[in-house]
Write a protein that holds these residues in place. Structure first.
Motif, PDB file in Angstrom:
ATOM      1  N   ASN A  25       0.850  -1.192   0.000  1.00  0.00           N
ATOM      2  CA  ASN A  25       0.000   0.000   0.000  1.00  0.00           C
ATOM      3  C   ASN A  25       0.884   1.240   0.000  1.00  0.00           C
ATOM      4  O   ASN A  25       1.162   1.829   1.032  1.00  0.00           O
ATOM      5  CB  ASN A  25      -0.929  -0.016   1.217  1.00  0.00           C
ATOM      6  N   THR A  26       1.328   1.622  -1.199  1.00  0.00           N
ATOM      7  CA  THR A  26       2.178   2.799  -1.377  1.00  0.00           C
ATOM      8  C   THR A  26       1.565   3.696  -2.449  1.00  0.00           C
ATOM      9  O   THR A  26       0.646   3.295  -3.166  1.00  0.00           O
ATOM     10  CB  THR A  26       3.596   2.404  -1.834  1.00  0.00           C
ATOM     11  N   HIS A  65      -5.581   2.798  -1.389  1.00  0.00           N
ATOM     12  CA  HIS A  65      -4.381   3.441  -0.826  1.00  0.00           C
ATOM     13  C   HIS A  65      -4.744   4.622   0.079  1.00  0.00           C
ATOM     14  O   HIS A  65      -4.243   4.738   1.186  1.00  0.00           O
ATOM     15  CB  HIS A  65      -3.447   3.896  -1.953  1.00  0.00           C
ATOM     16  N   ASP A  90      -8.811  -5.095  -0.205  1.00  0.00           N
ATOM     17  CA  ASP A  90      -8.010  -4.438   0.817  1.00  0.00           C
ATOM     18  C   ASP A  90      -8.572  -4.796   2.186  1.00  0.00           C
ATOM     19  O   ASP A  90      -9.594  -5.471   2.277  1.00  0.00           O
ATOM     20  CB  ASP A  90      -7.968  -2.922   0.600  1.00  0.00           C
TER      21      ASP A  90
END
Length: 153
Positions: A25-26, A65, A90
């Motif tokens: 998660n960037t 994100h 997610d």
């Protein structure tokens, strides 16, 4: 480091092949997902779906994100001759907050991503990942040619 499964998985209820990409998660996750989808759809001869898939996967991965603390974002792609379904998983909150995102006004600068997905996809939705992975949310969309009245695509 991202991990891609290069070999198709046989468990696709729509027929065809499935692929997976797991991303950290960037801020770069959306670009990596977009590049993966672009390559896959180009190789599978779905050139006409590439642009819509790029837009939709970028919106959904960016939401994961920005709005979750999930350590990993998972992109699952099911490809058959007529359609492509992309699901982004997610560890964020369940689906109801997503429905509020569809109520933003056109003058707002943010929050229109799911409206864009809805306008481009044949179908889309959000749900929890069920008993297999409690606490996970899945946002999915299907792209392809719509069915005609005579059942042909």
């Amino acid at each position: 480091m991202s991990q891609a499964t290069a070999t198709p998985r046989p468990s696709n209820p729509l027929g065809g092949e499935t692929y997976r990409l797991t991303l950290p998660n960037t801020a770069g996750a959306a670009k990596l997902a977009r590049d993966f989808v672009t390559s896959l759809l180009s190789l599978s001869r779905h050139h006409d779906l590439v642009e819509d898939a790029q837009i939709c996967v970028t919106e959904v991965v960016t939401n994961a994100h920005r709005h979750t603390q999930t350590p990993l974002i998972r992109v699952h792609i099911a490809v058959n001759r007529k359609r492509v379904t992309i699901a982004v998983t997610d560890d964020g909150p369940a689906a109801p907050p997503l429905l509020r995102a569809l109520c933003v006004g056109p003058e707002q600068e943010r929050g229109r991503g799911l409206m864009i997905v809805e306008s481009l996809a044949l179908a889309w939705g959000a749900n929890t990942a069920g008993g297999h992975h409690p606490g996970r949310k899945v946002v999915w969309f299907t792209l392809g040619r719509p069915h005609t009245d005579d059942g042909r695509a």
